[in-house]
Scaffold this motif. Sequence first.
Motif, mmCIF file in Angstrom:
data_model
loop_
_atom_site.group_PDB
_atom_site.id
_atom_site.type_symbol
_atom_site.label_atom_id
_atom_site.label_comp_id
_atom_site.label_asym_id
_atom_site.label_seq_id
_atom_site.Cartn_x
_atom_site.Cartn_y
_atom_site.Cartn_z
ATOM 1 N N LEU A 156 0.855 -1.185 0.000
ATOM 2 C CA LEU A 156 0.000 0.000 0.000
ATOM 3 C C LEU A 156 0.888 1.230 0.000
ATOM 4 O O LEU A 156 1.783 1.363 0.836
ATOM 5 N N ASP A 157 0.634 2.149 -0.932
ATOM 6 C CA ASP A 157 1.457 3.359 -1.032
ATOM 7 C C ASP A 157 0.563 4.597 -0.970
ATOM 8 O O ASP A 157 -0.274 4.816 -1.846
ATOM 9 N N VAL A 158 0.753 5.394 0.087
ATOM 10 C CA VAL A 158 0.021 6.667 0.227
ATOM 11 C C VAL A 158 1.019 7.820 0.373
ATOM 12 O O VAL A 158 0.725 8.837 1.006
ATOM 13 N N SER A 159 2.184 7.667 -0.211
ATOM 14 C CA SER A 159 3.217 8.704 -0.132
ATOM 15 C C SER A 159 2.821 9.946 -0.937
ATOM 16 O O SER A 159 2.060 9.872 -1.899
ATOM 17 N N ARG A 160 3.358 11.083 -0.478
ATOM 18 C CA ARG A 160 3.221 12.364 -1.196
ATOM 19 C C ARG A 160 1.753 12.699 -1.496
ATOM 20 O O ARG A 160 1.373 12.979 -2.629
ATOM 21 N N THR A 161 0.950 12.670 -0.458
ATOM 22 C CA THR A 161 -0.454 13.078 -0.551
ATOM 23 C C THR A 161 -0.673 14.253 0.391
ATOM 24 O O THR A 161 0.267 14.824 0.926
ATOM 25 N N GLY A 162 -1.934 14.602 0.603
ATOM 26 C CA GLY A 162 -2.269 15.665 1.551
ATOM 27 C C GLY A 162 -2.639 15.139 2.918
ATOM 28 O O GLY A 162 -3.171 15.881 3.753
ATOM 29 N N LEU A 163 -2.344 13.876 3.187
ATOM 30 C CA LEU A 163 -2.707 13.277 4.470
ATOM 31 C C LEU A 163 -1.923 13.910 5.620
ATOM 32 O O LEU A 163 -0.720 14.122 5.521
ATOM 33 N N THR A 164 -2.634 14.162 6.716
ATOM 34 C CA THR A 164 -1.993 14.623 7.952
ATOM 35 C C THR A 164 -2.221 13.630 9.085
ATOM 36 O O THR A 164 -1.557 13.719 10.129
ATOM 37 N N PHE A 165 -3.143 12.694 8.877
ATOM 38 C CA PHE A 165 -3.493 11.742 9.937
ATOM 39 C C PHE A 165 -3.922 10.421 9.310
ATOM 40 O O PHE A 165 -4.533 10.389 8.236
ATOM 41 N N LEU A 166 -3.594 9.332 9.989
ATOM 42 C CA LEU A 166 -4.032 8.003 9.580
ATOM 43 C C LEU A 166 -4.282 7.206 10.851
ATOM 44 O O LEU A 166 -3.402 7.108 11.707
ATOM 45 N N ASP A 167 -5.484 6.661 10.966
ATOM 46 C CA ASP A 167 -5.821 5.903 12.159
ATOM 47 C C ASP A 167 -5.086 4.564 12.160
ATOM 48 O O ASP A 167 -4.993 3.903 11.126
ATOM 49 N N ALA A 168 -4.572 4.175 13.310
ATOM 50 C CA ALA A 168 -3.810 2.924 13.396
ATOM 51 C C ALA A 168 -4.644 1.723 12.973
ATOM 52 O O ALA A 168 -4.146 0.789 12.331
ATOM 53 N N SER A 169 -5.924 1.727 13.287
ATOM 54 C CA SER A 169 -6.782 0.591 12.950
ATOM 55 C C SER A 169 -6.955 0.420 11.448
ATOM 56 O O SER A 169 -7.302 -0.665 10.973
ATOM 57 N N THR A 170 -6.699 1.469 10.676
ATOM 58 C CA THR A 170 -6.817 1.392 9.217
ATOM 59 C C THR A 170 -5.865 0.356 8.637
ATOM 60 O O THR A 170 -6.212 -0.357 7.686
ATOM 61 N N VAL A 171 -4.677 0.263 9.192
ATOM 62 C CA VAL A 171 -3.673 -0.680 8.684
ATOM 63 C C VAL A 171 -3.546 -1.921 9.560
ATOM 64 O O VAL A 171 -3.033 -2.949 9.108
ATOM 65 N N GLN A 172 -3.993 -1.830 10.787
ATOM 66 C CA GLN A 172 -3.912 -2.993 11.678
ATOM 67 C C GLN A 172 -4.788 -4.144 11.205
ATOM 68 O O GLN A 172 -4.550 -5.300 11.576
ATOM 69 N N VAL A 173 -5.801 -3.851 10.387
ATOM 70 C CA VAL A 173 -6.705 -4.900 9.889
ATOM 71 C C VAL A 173 -6.147 -5.609 8.667
ATOM 72 O O VAL A 173 -6.835 -6.445 8.077
ATOM 73 N N LEU A 174 -4.912 -5.284 8.282
ATOM 74 C CA LEU A 174 -4.300 -5.865 7.078
ATOM 75 C C LEU A 174 -3.228 -6.869 7.492
ATOM 76 O O LEU A 174 -2.037 -6.520 7.612
ATOM 77 N N PRO A 175 -3.595 -8.138 7.692
ATOM 78 C CA PRO A 175 -2.640 -9.126 8.212
ATOM 79 C C PRO A 175 -1.513 -9.464 7.255
ATOM 80 O O PRO A 175 -0.463 -9.951 7.675
ATOM 81 N N ASN A 176 -1.699 -9.215 5.955
ATOM 82 C CA ASN A 176 -0.680 -9.572 4.964
ATOM 83 C C ASN A 176 0.146 -8.381 4.492
ATOM 84 O O ASN A 176 0.967 -8.528 3.584
ATOM 85 N N LEU A 177 -0.049 -7.222 5.105
ATOM 86 C CA LEU A 177 0.666 -6.023 4.677
ATOM 87 C C LEU A 177 2.163 -6.185 4.911
ATOM 88 O O LEU A 177 2.600 -6.528 6.016
ATOM 89 N N ARG A 178 2.953 -5.913 3.871
ATOM 90 C CA ARG A 178 4.406 -6.033 3.971
ATOM 91 C C ARG A 178 5.120 -4.720 3.636
ATOM 92 O O ARG A 178 6.208 -4.464 4.140
ATOM 93 N N ILE A 179 4.528 -3.913 2.765
ATOM 94 C CA ILE A 179 5.155 -2.649 2.363
ATOM 95 C C ILE A 179 4.122 -1.531 2.485
ATOM 96 O O ILE A 179 3.001 -1.642 1.961
ATOM 97 N N LEU A 180 4.493 -0.448 3.170
ATOM 98 C CA LEU A 180 3.593 0.699 3.347
ATOM 99 C C LEU A 180 4.368 1.988 3.100
ATOM 100 O O LEU A 180 5.290 2.324 3.844
#
Length: 292
Positions: A156-180
């Motif tokens: 998952l790539d969200v680099s170079r956006t206008g994001l200022t916040f990301l909730d931890a639970s958003t990515v914690q539900v992804l058991p197979n996530l390897r690259i962020l």
Amino acid sequence: MSPAGRWQPLSLVFFLGMGMASGNSSCPSGCSCRYLEVNCTGRQLQEFPAAIPLDTRQLILAVNNVSYLPAVELSFLADLVYLDCRKNLLGDDLDFTFIGVVKLVYLDLSFNNLTQVTFSTFSQLLSLVVLKISDNPNLVAIEKDAFANNTWLRHLDVSRTGLTFLDASTVQVLPNLRILGLSDNLWHCNCSFLDFITWMTESSVHFPDADNITCYTPEALRALKMPAAEVQLYSSCQTHLHKHDYIFLCFIGFCIFFAGTVVAWLAGICAVIYQIHSSKEEEEEEEKDAVT
């Protein structure tokens, strides 16, 4: 029959088989097509191309001016597994766009004009493994449950956006996530962001370009990398109260004091009234005894 004579019908059968396998020999105007792939890169397309073979597995629409992906036309491509739409003009309304391409494994929406990601944006893509939504400068919000159904997501790539916040639970539900990818965003490192930073430092996920994952605000933490920011935030968020917290506690204390004072006052009045009433009853009894 000579070998050459036998080869002609065999070759005809082969090419007919290829035609049947492709399901449709048409190719969108200006695009190049080969078996199961349609490539329309850099064709200055203004809209989603027509006449795409229905059995297309790989569709590349990169570097065009497409501003809208029609859900109905996409749903005809039921076997699509790879969709590259980087460097287009796709806007914020992508909810339910991918409802008909449930086999999609790779999706690139980088370099567009996305503004938000909701649960309905990618919830139908149960097989999604790679999702790139980087370089969308107007992307300012990703809902907490945006990727709840994308449990196979590995990259998952969200680099170079206008994001200022990301909730931890958003990515914690992804058991197979390897690259962020999180670099070069305007992260607001406050107490609400501490859970996410803690998850980052404790997880086994790889963060490309980690040196550029830094705080942007507040000013005191600007350019601070996440591990250092975690130490600062943990100290301030766990041991100190903000001004409004002190005001709230003072207000509660005052309310408790005031309520206690009122209760004590009422209790005192009740006691006095009871005493007066008791005294009158005693006097009346004494008068009755004197008369008799």
